[in-house]
Design a protein around this motif. Sequence first.
Motif, PDB file in Angstrom:
ATOM      1  N   ARG A  52      41.248  14.300  21.452  1.00  0.00           N
ATOM      2  CA  ARG A  52      39.922  13.861  20.985  1.00  0.00           C
ATOM      3  C   ARG A  52      39.352  14.842  19.965  1.00  0.00           C
ATOM      4  O   ARG A  52      38.419  14.530  19.251  1.00  0.00           O
ATOM      5  CB  ARG A  52      38.964  13.693  22.154  1.00  0.00           C
ATOM      6  N   PHE A  53      39.897  16.066  19.923  1.00  0.00           N
ATOM      7  CA  PHE A  53      39.446  17.052  18.935  1.00  0.00           C
ATOM      8  C   PHE A  53      40.375  17.089  17.728  1.00  0.00           C
ATOM      9  O   PHE A  53      39.924  17.219  16.600  1.00  0.00           O
ATOM     10  CB  PHE A  53      39.407  18.464  19.554  1.00  0.00           C
ATOM     11  N   ARG A  84      43.137  15.825  14.991  1.00  0.00           N
ATOM     12  CA  ARG A  84      43.688  14.632  14.355  1.00  0.00           C
ATOM     13  C   ARG A  84      45.215  14.707  14.418  1.00  0.00           C
ATOM     14  O   ARG A  84      45.771  15.693  14.895  1.00  0.00           O
ATOM     15  CB  ARG A  84      43.199  14.536  12.900  1.00  0.00           C
ATOM     16  N   ALA A 117      41.492  20.529  13.495  1.00  0.00           N
ATOM     17  CA  ALA A 117      40.169  20.037  13.899  1.00  0.00           C
ATOM     18  C   ALA A 117      39.052  20.806  13.208  1.00  0.00           C
ATOM     19  O   ALA A 117      39.187  22.002  12.928  1.00  0.00           O
ATOM     20  CB  ALA A 117      40.010  20.162  15.407  1.00  0.00           C
ATOM     21  N   ASP A 147      34.957  16.377  13.831  1.00  0.00           N
ATOM     22  CA  ASP A 147      35.923  15.942  14.861  1.00  0.00           C
ATOM     23  C   ASP A 147      35.411  16.197  16.286  1.00  0.00           C
ATOM     24  O   ASP A 147      35.830  15.516  17.225  1.00  0.00           O
ATOM     25  CB  ASP A 147      37.255  16.690  14.690  1.00  0.00           C
ATOM     26  N   ASP A 151      34.535   8.594  20.151  1.00  0.00           N
ATOM     27  CA  ASP A 151      35.828   8.935  19.536  1.00  0.00           C
ATOM     28  C   ASP A 151      35.855  10.382  19.033  1.00  0.00           C
ATOM     29  O   ASP A 151      36.798  10.791  18.370  1.00  0.00           O
ATOM     30  CB  ASP A 151      36.161   7.968  18.392  1.00  0.00           C
ATOM     31  N   ARG A 152      34.825  11.181  19.325  1.00  0.00           N
ATOM     32  CA  ARG A 152      34.814  12.598  18.948  1.00  0.00           C
ATOM     33  C   ARG A 152      34.904  13.435  20.223  1.00  0.00           C
ATOM     34  O   ARG A 152      34.518  12.996  21.294  1.00  0.00           O
ATOM     35  CB  ARG A 152      33.516  12.988  18.212  1.00  0.00           C
ATOM     36  N   ILE A 178      36.412  19.017   5.583  1.00  0.00           N
ATOM     37  CA  ILE A 178      37.401  18.010   5.999  1.00  0.00           C
ATOM     38  C   ILE A 178      38.493  17.882   4.938  1.00  0.00           C
ATOM     39  O   ILE A 178      39.679  17.785   5.252  1.00  0.00           O
ATOM     40  CB  ILE A 178      36.708  16.656   6.282  1.00  0.00           C
ATOM     41  N   HIS A 226      41.917  18.796   6.510  1.00  0.00           N
ATOM     42  CA  HIS A 226      42.762  17.634   6.815  1.00  0.00           C
ATOM     43  C   HIS A 226      43.530  17.075   5.621  1.00  0.00           C
ATOM     44  O   HIS A 226      44.468  16.320   5.800  1.00  0.00           O
ATOM     45  CB  HIS A 226      41.918  16.513   7.430  1.00  0.00           C
TER      46      HIS A 226
END
Length: 281
Positions: A15-16, A18, A23, A61, A80-81, A262, A266
Motif C-alpha cells: 500500500r506504500f 508502487r 514510495a 503514496d 488505496d494509500r 513523484i 517514480h
Amino acid sequence: MDAYQSVGIRRRLKRFFRRDGRALIFAMDHGFEHGPTDFEPVWEHINPRIIIRKVVRAGIDGVMMLPGIVRMAGDEVKSDRGLMVKLTSKTNLRPKEEQLLQSQLGFVDDAIKLGADAIAATVYWGSPQEDVMMRQFAEIASYAHDLGFPVVQFAYPRGPYINEKYGRKEDYRVVMYGARAAAETGADMIKTYWTGSKETFAKVVDAAAGVPVLLSGGAKTENPLDFLNVVWEVIEAGGAGAVVGRNIFQRENPEPMIKALIRVIHRNEDPEEAAKAEGLI
Ligand SMILES: O=P(O)(O)OC[C@H]1O[C@](O)(COP(=O)(O)O)[C@@H](O)[C@@H]1O
C-alpha cells in the motif's frame, strides 16, 4: 505455504510502495515533535484535514501520523494509500537531556483500530536511552508482526557519544550503523538521515541488507531544486524513496513539490526537468 502473518505484512507494505518498489510518504508528526511553530510558515496547514487533503490529491503514496491526528483526519487518506501510525515521540518542551528519548504514546492495538497499514517507532541509536527505545521497538515489532503488520523504524543515531566520536550524526558510518541496527531488529522499512552523497548513502542501503531505506526529509530548503537533487541521489544510491514533512507542508502550495518528487522517485526524471515541469523553477 507462507504463514498468514507474512502474507499480511507483504500486502500492507504494497500500500506504500508502487510496482517500482519506491514510495513517497508524507510525515506529519511535527505539531507534537517540534511544536505548532513548524506550521507558522503556512498556518492553514496546522489543520490536518486541509494539508492531508492536499497531499493526497497531489498523489502521495502514504501518510505518517500519530494516533490522535489519525482520529481527526485519517479519513482523508484514501484507502488505496498507505497509512502509517507512529507510536513513539517526544515534545520539544522536555529538558534537553530527555530529548534523547522517544516515549511510547500508543499501542499497536490502537494503530490497528485506526486502520493502520504499518506501525512506526523511532530508535535514537547511540542515545543514553537507547535501551528503552530498543525494548519499545522490540515489543511493537513482535506484536505487530504477529498480527501481520509491517513495522517501520525511524533509525536516527544521535547522542553525545556519537558527536564526540564522529563529529556529526549524519556521518555515513553512524547512519549505516543505525540502518543496520534497524534491519537487525526486524524493521520492514527504514527511515534515516541524508549522508551528504550518493556514494555514502549507497553504503547505508547496503548495510540495511535488503530492507528498503527511505530518506528522512529534513528542514525545508529555500531552493526546491536542492531538495529534489538530494532525493534524486537517494534513488540513484538504491534508496526506496523519501518520507517528507517540512519540505511539503511549509510550502504555500505543496502540490508542485509533491508532483516533482513523484517524477524523480517514480519516473527517474532529472530533478531540474522535474522542477521545471511543475513550475518550481
Ligand atoms: O528530530 P528532528 O531531526 O528534529 O526531526 C524529526 C522530524 O523529522 C521527521 O522524521 C521527518 O520530517 P521532515 O521531513 O520535516 O524532516 C518527522 O517525522 C519528525 O517530526
